[in-house]
Structure formats: structure tokens, C-alpha cells
Write a protein that holds these residues in place. Structure first.
Motif, mmCIF file in Angstrom:
data_model
loop_
_atom_site.group_PDB
_atom_site.id
_atom_site.type_symbol
_atom_site.label_atom_id
_atom_site.label_comp_id
_atom_site.label_asym_id
_atom_site.label_seq_id
_atom_site.Cartn_x
_atom_site.Cartn_y
_atom_site.Cartn_z
ATOM 1 N N SER A 1 25.011 77.441 64.918
ATOM 2 C CA SER A 1 26.117 77.682 65.828
ATOM 3 C C SER A 1 26.388 76.438 66.654
ATOM 4 O O SER A 1 25.456 75.724 67.043
ATOM 5 C CB SER A 1 25.783 78.856 66.753
ATOM 6 O OG SER A 1 26.813 79.056 67.687
ATOM 7 N N PRO B 1 26.636 88.201 61.211
ATOM 8 C CA PRO B 1 27.015 88.929 62.429
ATOM 9 C C PRO B 1 27.968 90.098 62.160
ATOM 10 O O PRO B 1 27.822 91.168 62.745
ATOM 11 C CB PRO B 1 27.679 87.852 63.286
ATOM 12 C CG PRO B 1 26.994 86.589 62.870
ATOM 13 C CD PRO B 1 26.789 86.754 61.389
ATOM 14 N N GLU C 1 27.543 88.493 66.862
ATOM 15 C CA GLU C 1 26.423 87.575 67.088
ATOM 16 C C GLU C 1 25.300 88.281 67.851
ATOM 17 O O GLU C 1 24.117 88.114 67.530
ATOM 18 C CB GLU C 1 26.893 86.353 67.870
ATOM 19 C CG GLU C 1 27.850 85.471 67.092
ATOM 20 C CD GLU C 1 28.617 84.501 67.960
ATOM 21 O OE1 GLU C 1 28.912 83.405 67.469
ATOM 22 O OE2 GLU C 1 28.928 84.836 69.130
#
Length: 150
Positions: free
Chosen positions: A73, A108, A85
Motif C-alpha cells: 500500500s 480487501p 482494507e
């Protein structure tokens, strides 16, 4: 000898009161966030999972999450975290197995769908939306209760 024992006990009580005060301070900050940040989300989940201690900073918690290697990320600890997430962090930390799509494509998006299917996400399960600190604590509370029931 007696004075040494008393001093040791008092020092222990003082140190533990500082840790509890910090923990309460962090929880208050989380509850007041309209969009929980990556750092505070990582702190909340990794602390509940026993991976970090209460005296870890939110910035360090986020770095720890990134260093665990589950996700890459560009987000910083101060950036808002998406529900997806947040869900992915939960599924990895608590080893929550997913359904077929999550098993094939652990991400996610499918982590949020899995937690919604399991009943842990009560509101809109859209994986790309931000969530408040209150909602994050609520979801984590459901997860922890579910873990206790197993």
C-alpha cells in the motif's frame, strides 16, 4: 527488604496505570474519528490480535502491518482506511477463512464481503467506503465475540 517490595509494587502499579491511560486515550481518539485512519485501525486490530503491545504508536502499527507482507500500500498511517482494507486486516490477523472467492482471490474486496456474510458488518458492506472509529470498534467487537464462541 519490606521497603523494596513496597517500592516494586508501587512502581508496577504506576507503570500499569500509564499503559491503561494510554490505551484509553487511543480508544477515545478512535471513537472520535469520522473516518478511521490506517494507523489507528492497524493499532486496534493488531493489539486485539496480540501482535503489538498497547504502547505501540498507530504509525508503528501501520508499518508493522505493511511489513507483514499481506498487502502493498502507498497509504500512510494518517490516511483513511477503507472497509475492505480494514476487513482484510481482520481476516489475516484472526485467521478467518473465507468463502470460495476469498480463497481464490484474497483481497480487501472479498474480505469485506466475507465479514458481511458472517454477520460481522452490520451496515453497508461496500468495500471501498470509509468507516468511522465507532463502526470499526463495533465490527472488531463482533469478531472477538465470535472468536470466543468458537
Amino acid at each position: 527488604m519490606k521497603k523494596t517490595i513496597i517500592k516494586t509494587v508501587l512502581a508496577g502499579l504506576f507503570i500499569s496505570s500509564i499503559a491503561v491511560a494510554q490505551s484509553n486515550e487511543v480508544i477515545d481518539k478512535i471513537l472520535n474519528q469520522k473516518a478511521i485512519t490506517c494507523g489507528y485501525a492497524a493499532y486496534l486490530i493488531l493489539n486485539a490480535g496480540g501482535i503489538i503491545s498497547e504502547d505501540t504508536s498507530p504509525d508503528s502499527a501501520w508499518e508493522r502491518w505493511l511489513n507483514m507482507g499481506y498487502v502493498k500500500s502507498n497509504k500512510k498511517a494518517q490516511d483513511p482506511i477503507s472497509l475492505g482494507e480494514f476487513s482484510f486486516l481482520i481476516t489475516k490477523t484472526f485467521d478467518i477463512p473465507g468463502g470460495m472467492m476469498y480463497s481464490l482471490f484474497p483481497s480487501p474486496r472479498y474480505a469485506a464481503r466475507e465479514l458481511a456474510y458472517l454477520g460481522y458488518i452490520a451496515e453497508n458492506p461496500g468495500p471501498y467506503r470509509n468507516l468511522s472509529g465507532k463502526e470499526a470498534i463495533s465490527i472488531l467487537g463482533r469478531i472477538l465475540r465470535g472468536q470466543e464462541d468458537e
